[in-house]
Design an enzyme around this catalytic site. Structure first.
Site, mmCIF file in Angstrom:
data_model
loop_
_atom_site.group_PDB
_atom_site.id
_atom_site.type_symbol
_atom_site.label_atom_id
_atom_site.label_comp_id
_atom_site.label_asym_id
_atom_site.label_seq_id
_atom_site.Cartn_x
_atom_site.Cartn_y
_atom_site.Cartn_z
ATOM 1 C CG HIS A 143 -1.816 -1.195 1.312
ATOM 2 N ND1 HIS A 143 -3.000 -1.346 0.629
ATOM 3 C CD2 HIS A 143 -1.640 -2.347 2.021
ATOM 4 C CE1 HIS A 143 -3.527 -2.521 0.907
ATOM 5 N NE2 HIS A 143 -2.726 -3.157 1.752
ATOM 6 C CB SER A 265 12.862 23.876 -20.926
ATOM 7 O OG SER A 265 11.578 24.087 -20.350
ATOM 8 C CE LYS A 270 11.799 18.153 -12.535
ATOM 9 N NZ LYS A 270 10.892 17.569 -11.532
ATOM 10 C CD GLU A 277 7.448 10.737 -15.923
ATOM 11 O OE1 GLU A 277 7.339 11.099 -14.738
ATOM 12 O OE2 GLU A 277 7.785 11.519 -16.837
#
Length: 447
Positions: A143, A265, A270, A277
């Site tokens: 969970h 950008s 990041k 994904e």
């Protein structure tokens, strides 16, 4: 499928040029069978065999007038046949679906073989990665909440076996789609001898349908799409695990990040799980073909063409997308960065709460009533530990034994003496995974 997600080998299988090559091959085999049976003159075989396939552009040009793709193909191919009179015996006794379904069966088998080879590669990559990390401790989650200690290799082993089963389903589906028919207008062989069908099936390594109408029943094609939908979803399950593991709060896993790669950008810091994904998104495309293709099973009487337009899109898109998904998922696993130190930090981050199950059993084995004494004691200490963890200031230091400390306090209040040496033993993370050996033995034998 758009070029961005189309790999060359699979793209060629579904190209118009290759389709017309297969149509020429099927029609030539039919001509050969007729000639051997004496149905048509034997001197037409060689001119037909030598005639080059028509170009897609020429077929499109004629189809713009005829509004019938098979007639357009036959007309364009006849223009390439010398002498042209030999082309009169092409398509002799056949209907369009005899050609379409038989050539489609070849394409489906070709596409499946590409997918099976890549599935083999992915199974091997998952197997090897899991074996490499058979001793890499991490916390197992249920969970989304910390459960008990585990090893990363155990999680990946589950994916490896799931992908192997998916590959085996697709292998079975290969037989289901390797089915052809050349049986005439409504499948009664009214103008064509069944031996022609058998001859073509032998030459193309296909199975002649046990029965057909004007088309081969679409349950096999539906099975093929469903097998890929399961396989795509296994890829997504792998990707989802990586996406969770790369979250800032977790940081146990990360996709490879190449030199010169940019994550955002706007935000230079990041490093995003873009492969994972993309896998999750494209898996939806494969699953999305299930219902449209299955709705091609019920057709009006001996045939309509409501399935045809769907399959022109769904079948290439399914296998092209699946091909790319297997490629991406293999790339994801072979480049995956595993932070074993961070996994250990996360394992210890809940203050020893991950040991409550074994502590409970140890107390029961020591003679405490499970429901009336042991469970309430462990649960009370656990709930208080959660509160202490939430209230603890940042940088508090080592909290890995916080649950044990809290449990000891409540035990003393209740007049219960804990066997600390036994608790030391049952609170070792290695103890939780010591029986996984046979799993990894089975995994090592996976091929």
């Amino acid at each position: 499928m758009i070029e961005r997600y189309t790999l060359p080998e699979m793209g060629r299988v579904w190209s118009d040029a290759h389709k017309y090559e297969l149509w020429c091959e099927v029609e030539t085999l039919v001509v050969e069978a007729h000639a051997e049976a004496g149905t048509i003159p034997s001197n037409v075989v060689e001119p037909v065999r030598k005639a080059p396939p028509p170009t897609p552009e020429r077929v499109d040009e004629i189809e713009a007038v005829t509004q019938h793709d098979v007639i357009a193909f036959l007309s364009a191919w006849a223009d390439n046949t010398e002498p042209r009179e030999a082309a009169a015996y092409v398509h002799f006794g056949m209907t369009s679906s005899d050609l379409l379904d038989t050539a489609l069966a070849v394409q489906l088998v070709e596409a499946t073989d590409i997918l099976l080879a890549k599935a083999d590669t992915l199974v091997a990559a998952l197997r090897d990665h899991a074996l490499e990390h058979r001793n890499t401790l991490r916390v197992g989650r249920t969970h989304g909440i910390h459960g008990e200690p585990d090893v990363w290799g155990h999680r990946v082993a589950d994916f490896a076996f799931a992908m192997a089963r998916s590959r085996d389903r697709l292998r079975q589906a290969r037989a289901a789609v390797g089915v052809m028919a050349i049986s005439g207008a409504v499948g009664t062989y009214s103008n064509i001898d069944p031996e022609v069908e058998r001859h073509v099936a032998r030459k193309l390594n296909l199975k002649a349908a046990d029965v057909s109408t004007q088309v081969v029943f679409r349950d096999g094609i539906s099975e093929w799409v469903n097998a890929q939908a399961i396989m795509a979803t296994v890829c997504e399950a792998i990707a989802l695990e990586v996406r969770h593991g790369q979250r800032t709060e977790v940081r146990e896993l990360s996709e490879a990040f190449g030199k010169g790669q940019k994550g955002s950008s706007a935000m230079p810091h990041k490093k995003n799980p873009i492969l994972s994904e993309r896998i999750s998104g494209l898996a939806r495309i494969v699953r999305g073909q299930i219902v449209p293709v299955m709705e091609g099973i019920p057709l009006w009487h001996e045939r309509d063409i409501s399935h045809s337009s769907v399959e022109r899109v769904a079948l290439p898109d399914t296998s092209i997308t699946m091909d790319y998904l297997l490629h991406l998922t293999t790339r994801l696993i072979t480049g995956l960065v595993v932070d074993a130190d961070r996994m250990r930090v996360n394992l210890d981050s809940t203050g020893g709460l991950i040991y409550t199950s074994t502590v409970l059993l140890e107390l029961v084995e020591a003679g405490m009533s499970r429901d009336d004494a042991a469970y309430p004691l462990v649960q009370k200490a656990a709930m208080e530990t959660w509160q202490k963890l939430s209230a603890a200031p940042a940088g508090r230091g080592d909290t890995s034994t916080l649950f044990r400390e809290t449990l000891r306090e409540h035990a003393l209040e209740a007049g219960i003496e804990l066997d600390e040496a036994r608790l030391d033993e049952v609170c070792r993370p290695e103890r939780f995974v010591q029986r996984l050996g046979p799993v990894f033995d089975r995994l090592a034998a996976l091929s």
